[in-house]
Design a protein around this motif. Structure first.
Motif, PDB file in Angstrom:
ATOM      1  N   GLY A   1      24.315  85.297  -5.651  1.00  0.00           N
ATOM      2  CA  GLY A   1      24.141  86.644  -5.107  1.00  0.00           C
ATOM      3  C   GLY A   1      25.468  87.354  -4.869  1.00  0.00           C
ATOM      4  O   GLY A   1      25.577  88.556  -5.091  1.00  0.00           O
ATOM      5  N   TYR A   2      26.474  86.605  -4.422  1.00  0.00           N
ATOM      6  CA  TYR A   2      27.790  87.214  -4.195  1.00  0.00           C
ATOM      7  C   TYR A   2      28.333  87.811  -5.491  1.00  0.00           C
ATOM      8  O   TYR A   2      28.970  88.851  -5.482  1.00  0.00           O
ATOM      9  N   HIS A   3      28.089  87.130  -6.601  1.00  0.00           N
ATOM     10  CA  HIS A   3      28.575  87.637  -7.887  1.00  0.00           C
ATOM     11  C   HIS A   3      27.979  89.011  -8.163  1.00  0.00           C
ATOM     12  O   HIS A   3      28.698  89.952  -8.519  1.00  0.00           O
ATOM     13  N   TYR A   4      26.671  89.119  -7.994  1.00  0.00           N
ATOM     14  CA  TYR A   4      26.011  90.399  -8.272  1.00  0.00           C
ATOM     15  C   TYR A   4      26.520  91.486  -7.334  1.00  0.00           C
ATOM     16  O   TYR A   4      26.817  92.596  -7.763  1.00  0.00           O
TER      17      TYR A   4
ATOM     18  N   VAL B   1      37.187  85.834  -1.780  1.00  0.00           N
ATOM     19  CA  VAL B   1      38.241  85.213  -2.581  1.00  0.00           C
ATOM     20  C   VAL B   1      37.646  84.151  -3.498  1.00  0.00           C
ATOM     21  O   VAL B   1      37.942  84.118  -4.698  1.00  0.00           O
ATOM     22  N   ALA B   2      36.777  83.290  -2.961  1.00  0.00           N
ATOM     23  CA  ALA B   2      36.169  82.230  -3.769  1.00  0.00           C
ATOM     24  C   ALA B   2      35.311  82.821  -4.892  1.00  0.00           C
ATOM     25  O   ALA B   2      35.389  82.370  -6.046  1.00  0.00           O
TER      26      ALA B   2
ATOM     27  N   ILE C   1      35.550  85.862  -6.219  1.00  0.00           N
ATOM     28  CA  ILE C   1      36.440  86.547  -7.172  1.00  0.00           C
ATOM     29  C   ILE C   1      37.098  85.519  -8.092  1.00  0.00           C
ATOM     30  O   ILE C   1      37.221  85.746  -9.303  1.00  0.00           O
ATOM     31  N   ASN C   2      37.498  84.384  -7.541  1.00  0.00           N
ATOM     32  CA  ASN C   2      38.079  83.321  -8.369  1.00  0.00           C
ATOM     33  C   ASN C   2      37.084  82.871  -9.440  1.00  0.00           C
ATOM     34  O   ASN C   2      37.452  82.700 -10.605  1.00  0.00           O
ATOM     35  N   GLU C   3      35.820  82.684  -9.048  1.00  0.00           N
ATOM     36  CA  GLU C   3      34.791  82.271 -10.002  1.00  0.00           C
ATOM     37  C   GLU C   3      34.594  83.337 -11.079  1.00  0.00           C
ATOM     38  O   GLU C   3      34.524  83.023 -12.271  1.00  0.00           O
ATOM     39  N   LEU C   4      34.500  84.589 -10.641  1.00  0.00           N
ATOM     40  CA  LEU C   4      34.293  85.693 -11.593  1.00  0.00           C
ATOM     41  C   LEU C   4      35.486  85.852 -12.531  1.00  0.00           C
ATOM     42  O   LEU C   4      35.311  86.133 -13.720  1.00  0.00           O
ATOM     43  N   ALA C   5      36.692  85.659 -12.012  1.00  0.00           N
ATOM     44  CA  ALA C   5      37.897  85.754 -12.845  1.00  0.00           C
ATOM     45  C   ALA C   5      37.921  84.616 -13.871  1.00  0.00           C
ATOM     46  O   ALA C   5      38.254  84.840 -15.041  1.00  0.00           O
ATOM     47  N   ASP C   6      37.558  83.412 -13.428  1.00  0.00           N
ATOM     48  CA  ASP C   6      37.524  82.268 -14.351  1.00  0.00           C
ATOM     49  C   ASP C   6      36.532  82.492 -15.492  1.00  0.00           C
ATOM     50  O   ASP C   6      36.725  81.988 -16.598  1.00  0.00           O
ATOM     51  N   LEU C   7      35.478  83.251 -15.219  1.00  0.00           N
ATOM     52  CA  LEU C   7      34.455  83.538 -16.228  1.00  0.00           C
ATOM     53  C   LEU C   7      34.798  84.766 -17.079  1.00  0.00           C
ATOM     54  O   LEU C   7      34.072  85.110 -18.007  1.00  0.00           O
ATOM     55  N   GLY C   8      35.891  85.441 -16.731  1.00  0.00           N
ATOM     56  CA  GLY C   8      36.311  86.619 -17.485  1.00  0.00           C
ATOM     57  C   GLY C   8      35.569  87.895 -17.109  1.00  0.00           C
ATOM     58  O   GLY C   8      35.614  88.874 -17.854  1.00  0.00           O
ATOM     59  N   TYR C   9      34.913  87.903 -15.948  1.00  0.00           N
ATOM     60  CA  TYR C   9      34.136  89.072 -15.525  1.00  0.00           C
ATOM     61  C   TYR C   9      34.957  90.079 -14.726  1.00  0.00           C
ATOM     62  O   TYR C   9      34.586  91.244 -14.624  1.00  0.00           O
ATOM     63  N   VAL C  10      36.062  89.618 -14.150  1.00  0.00           N
ATOM     64  CA  VAL C  10      36.977  90.505 -13.428  1.00  0.00           C
ATOM     65  C   VAL C  10      38.405  90.092 -13.733  1.00  0.00           C
ATOM     66  O   VAL C  10      38.660  88.962 -14.152  1.00  0.00           O
ATOM     67  N   VAL C  11      39.320  91.039 -13.500  1.00  0.00           N
ATOM     68  CA  VAL C  11      40.752  90.773 -13.627  1.00  0.00           C
ATOM     69  C   VAL C  11      41.390  91.112 -12.297  1.00  0.00           C
ATOM     70  O   VAL C  11      41.097  92.147 -11.696  1.00  0.00           O
ATOM     71  N   ARG C  12      42.263  90.210 -11.854  1.00  0.00           N
ATOM     72  CA  ARG C  12      42.997  90.414 -10.598  1.00  0.00           C
ATOM     73  C   ARG C  12      44.428  90.787 -10.979  1.00  0.00           C
ATOM     74  O   ARG C  12      45.050  90.117 -11.790  1.00  0.00           O
ATOM     75  N   SER C  13      44.931  91.888 -10.379  1.00  0.00           N
ATOM     76  CA  SER C  13      46.313  92.293 -10.643  1.00  0.00           C
ATOM     77  C   SER C  13      46.944  92.797  -9.350  1.00  0.00           C
ATOM     78  O   SER C  13      46.244  93.280  -8.461  1.00  0.00           O
ATOM     79  N   PRO C  14      48.268  92.688  -9.240  1.00  0.00           N
ATOM     80  CA  PRO C  14      48.940  93.148  -8.022  1.00  0.00           C
ATOM     81  C   PRO C  14      48.775  94.659  -7.851  1.00  0.00           C
ATOM     82  O   PRO C  14      48.809  95.416  -8.825  1.00  0.00           O
ATOM     83  N   ASP C  15      48.592  95.071  -6.607  1.00  0.00           N
ATOM     84  CA  ASP C  15      48.502  96.498  -6.278  1.00  0.00           C
ATOM     85  C   ASP C  15      49.912  97.078  -6.356  1.00  0.00           C
ATOM     86  O   ASP C  15      50.809  96.615  -5.669  1.00  0.00           O
TER      87      ASP C  15
END
Length: 149
Positions: free
Chosen positions: A42-45, A74-75, A77-91
């Motif tokens: 659910g957090y992913h959605y 954070v956890a 977002i880490n999962e979503l980033a590992d799956l390629g669904y989001v990108v994390r970049s410095p502000d």
């Protein structure tokens, strides 16, 4: 209506708060089962839908908008980033903060999860007509808004 050991006290059966709580338990189970079948949580959605609607955001902002605790954001977002669904970049305005951006694959996943959520809604609210579902949504929104202020 439940009978025997399945029935709760009749005093409770007329209390909207009790009915809402019992319904929420079924809602959580049904939605969780649908997400599990889609290999998601659910957090992913909630995060993907928020990014889709509002655009790139800091992790803190996502936590506030979704009502998800900071460490859980954070956890997830880490999962979503590992799956390629989001990108994390410095502000660029604050190097201590990360900006999270939805990828095209993330938007496709959001659409898949939305289909699962809609199926869960159909299962949960099967006994209601479309008009009754609209009425319930209106009433629950009114109660929720009252307590959010």
């Amino acid at each position: 209506m439940a009978t025997g050991e399945e029935a709760g006290p009749s005093e409770l059966s007329g209390m909207p708060s009790w009915l809402l709580t019992q319904s929420a338990l079924h809602a959580q189970r049904i939605v969780a089962e649908r997400f599990a079948a889609g290999n998601a949580r659910g957090y992913h959605y909630r995060l993907l839908a928020t990014l889709s609607e509002y655009g790139p955001a800091s992790q803190a902002s996502l936590g506030r908008r979704t009502g998800i605790d900071r460490s859980d954001v954070v956890a997830a977002i880490n999962e979503l980033a590992d799956l390629g669904y989001v990108v994390r970049s410095p502000d660029p305005a604050d190097g201590r903060r990360n900006i999270i951006t939805l990828t095209p694959a993330g938007e496709q996943q959001r659409e898949r999860l939305e289909t699962l959520v809609r199926a869960a809604q159909d299962e949960l609210f099967a006994p209601l007509t479309p008009s009754e579902r609209d009425q319930l949504t209106t009433l629950l929104t009114k109660v929720l808004r009252h307590h959010q202020h």
